[in-house]
Design an enzyme around this catalytic site. Sequence first.
Site, PDB file in Angstrom:
ATOM      1  N   GLY A  96     -24.125   2.654   5.929  1.00 15.94           N
ATOM      2  CA  GLY A  96     -23.525   1.242   5.674  1.00 15.94           C
ATOM      3  C   GLY A  96     -22.454   1.719   4.606  1.00 15.94           C
ATOM      4  O   GLY A  96     -21.935   2.626   4.196  1.00 15.94           O
ATOM      5  N   LEU A 135     -21.169   1.883   1.207  1.00 17.96           N
ATOM      6  CA  LEU A 135     -21.911   2.351  -0.081  1.00 17.96           C
ATOM      7  C   LEU A 135     -21.332   1.513  -1.271  1.00 17.96           C
ATOM      8  O   LEU A 135     -21.911   1.344  -2.521  1.00 17.96           O
ATOM      9  CB  LEU A 135     -22.029   3.619  -0.195  1.00 17.96           C
ATOM     10  CG  LEU A 135     -22.881   4.387   0.708  1.00 17.96           C
ATOM     11  CD1 LEU A 135     -23.322   5.863   0.592  1.00 17.96           C
ATOM     12  CD2 LEU A 135     -24.335   3.658   1.075  1.00 17.96           C
ATOM     13  N   GLN A 136     -19.886   1.218  -1.182  1.00 21.64           N
ATOM     14  CA  GLN A 136     -19.066   0.734  -2.442  1.00 21.64           C
ATOM     15  C   GLN A 136     -18.328  -0.438  -1.744  1.00 21.64           C
ATOM     16  O   GLN A 136     -17.758  -0.536  -0.916  1.00 21.64           O
ATOM     17  CB  GLN A 136     -18.540   1.846  -3.057  1.00 21.64           C
ATOM     18  CG  GLN A 136     -17.698   1.034  -4.333  1.00 21.64           C
ATOM     19  CD  GLN A 136     -17.168   2.259  -4.886  1.00 21.64           C
ATOM     20  OE1 GLN A 136     -16.159   3.074  -4.400  1.00 21.64           O
ATOM     21  NE2 GLN A 136     -17.212   2.340  -6.458  1.00 21.64           N
ATOM     22  N   ARG A 147      -8.600   8.146  -5.475  1.00 24.99           N
ATOM     23  CA  ARG A 147      -9.748   8.370  -4.535  1.00 24.99           C
ATOM     24  C   ARG A 147      -9.412   8.840  -3.160  1.00 24.99           C
ATOM     25  O   ARG A 147     -10.386   9.311  -2.531  1.00 24.99           O
ATOM     26  CB  ARG A 147     -10.227   6.840  -4.300  1.00 24.99           C
ATOM     27  CG  ARG A 147     -10.867   6.391  -5.366  1.00 24.99           C
ATOM     28  CD  ARG A 147     -11.303   4.847  -5.175  1.00 24.99           C
ATOM     29  NE  ARG A 147     -11.850   4.136  -6.144  1.00 24.99           N
ATOM     30  CZ  ARG A 147     -13.046   4.031  -6.391  1.00 24.99           C
ATOM     31  NH1 ARG A 147     -14.000   4.674  -5.561  1.00 24.99           N
ATOM     32  NH2 ARG A 147     -13.730   3.505  -7.312  1.00 24.99           N
ATOM     33  N   GLU A 192      -8.731   0.172   1.376  1.00 24.35           N
ATOM     34  CA  GLU A 192      -8.323  -0.133   2.655  1.00 24.35           C
ATOM     35  C   GLU A 192      -8.855   0.911   3.843  1.00 24.35           C
ATOM     36  O   GLU A 192      -9.339   0.527   4.802  1.00 24.35           O
ATOM     37  CB  GLU A 192      -6.861  -0.042   2.713  1.00 24.35           C
ATOM     38  CG  GLU A 192      -6.328  -0.353   4.226  1.00 24.35           C
ATOM     39  CD  GLU A 192      -4.691  -0.528   4.332  1.00 24.35           C
ATOM     40  OE1 GLU A 192      -4.246  -0.254   5.423  1.00 24.35           O
ATOM     41  OE2 GLU A 192      -3.997  -0.682   3.508  1.00 24.35           O
ATOM     42  N   ARG A 193      -9.097   2.208   3.266  1.00 27.36           N
ATOM     43  CA  ARG A 193      -9.827   3.252   4.350  1.00 27.36           C
ATOM     44  C   ARG A 193     -11.205   2.689   4.726  1.00 27.36           C
ATOM     45  O   ARG A 193     -11.543   3.006   5.956  1.00 27.36           O
ATOM     46  CB  ARG A 193      -9.773   4.535   3.459  1.00 27.36           C
ATOM     47  CG  ARG A 193      -8.570   5.166   3.227  1.00 27.36           C
ATOM     48  CD  ARG A 193      -8.755   6.587   2.628  1.00 27.36           C
ATOM     49  NE  ARG A 193      -9.077   7.489   3.584  1.00 27.36           N
ATOM     50  CZ  ARG A 193     -10.448   8.215   3.377  1.00 27.36           C
ATOM     51  NH1 ARG A 193     -11.105   7.602   2.270  1.00 27.36           N
ATOM     52  NH2 ARG A 193     -11.028   8.871   4.207  1.00 27.36           N
ATOM     53  N   GLN A 234       0.998  -1.413  -0.093  1.00 30.09           N
ATOM     54  CA  GLN A 234       0.106  -0.034   0.006  1.00 30.09           C
ATOM     55  C   GLN A 234       0.820   1.293   0.051  1.00 30.09           C
ATOM     56  O   GLN A 234       1.683   1.481   0.994  1.00 30.09           O
ATOM     57  CB  GLN A 234      -1.013  -0.067   1.274  1.00 30.09           C
ATOM     58  CG  GLN A 234      -1.471   1.171   1.720  1.00 30.09           C
ATOM     59  CD  GLN A 234      -2.514   1.716   0.790  1.00 30.09           C
ATOM     60  OE1 GLN A 234      -2.277   2.406  -0.157  1.00 30.09           O
ATOM     61  NE2 GLN A 234      -3.852   1.534   1.192  1.00 30.09           N
TER      62      GLN A 234
END
Length: 302
Positions: free
Chosen positions: A76, A78-79, A136, A99-100, A55
């Site tokens: 929740g 969402l992806q 991202r 990972e986040r 990472q």
Amino acid sequence: MAADPKQKPSRLGRGLSALIGEVEGASASYEDQETGERTGAGLISVNDIRPNPQQPRRYFAEAELAELAESIRTKGVLQAILVRPDPKAEGKYQIVAGERRWRAAKQAGLKEIPASIRNMDELELLEIGIIENVQRTDLNPVEEAEAYGALMKRFGRTQEGLAESVGKSRAHIANTLRLLNLSETARNHLREGRITAGHARAALGAPDPDAVIALTLEKGLNVRDVEKLVKSTRDDSTIETVAGKVRKAEKDVDTEALEADLSRALGLAVDIRHKATGGELRIKYGDLEQLDDLCRRLTARR
């Protein structure tokens, strides 16, 4: 053995959304482990998932994770995250992208997280992990530059190819890669936010970037100041000479008059550097004889 990335066209030009996909529902099926074809996203225990050891992002801000965790508690995940079977642990998975979200889901107390499973080799793992971070999240400038450098070195990517993959301009890629020319000391200043990428790029135009950055920190120079400082530097002019000109330009008439008086009294060059919380008085001597004479003057009984 991993396939040669130069002989296999990258699938990343389509963007990560094509690889990760939106979660349509927790009941979606997993991919076919034999063919590697993804058929959807399913729920995996957060305890069966491990981070990507390659990472590129090394720091996760606690405040940002806490904010994401709160969002996950309310809405929740969402992806789906993207994982691959862990090659060293049967029944476990390794994060490729997300990972986040995984960290925040654990922090939110979730036992399972939606994930898409894809078989991929080590090179694909590294490449997607780097591009996912660049696209991202806000990597610090040094991490971003190192990520681009890794993609070019290990995958033979060109600047044009990188720009297309990560959705950045070629000029942005080129300017960011320039930061790899900084010394480790300068990189640390940039990582810790003591200087900006603008400061660093401007300083790289000087014969001695570290000296420019040191002066930037000392004087609190903005990017425009650094650009002017570097522009004033010539091949026959050291950074100390230029810095002296900068300091001199900042001094008021009273400070310059006091320097002149002290210089006449001591027969030596005097530099007064006044700051809001105090300052420094510097006396320059040319040899030990001058230093001895100065010491006698300062210690003489009145």
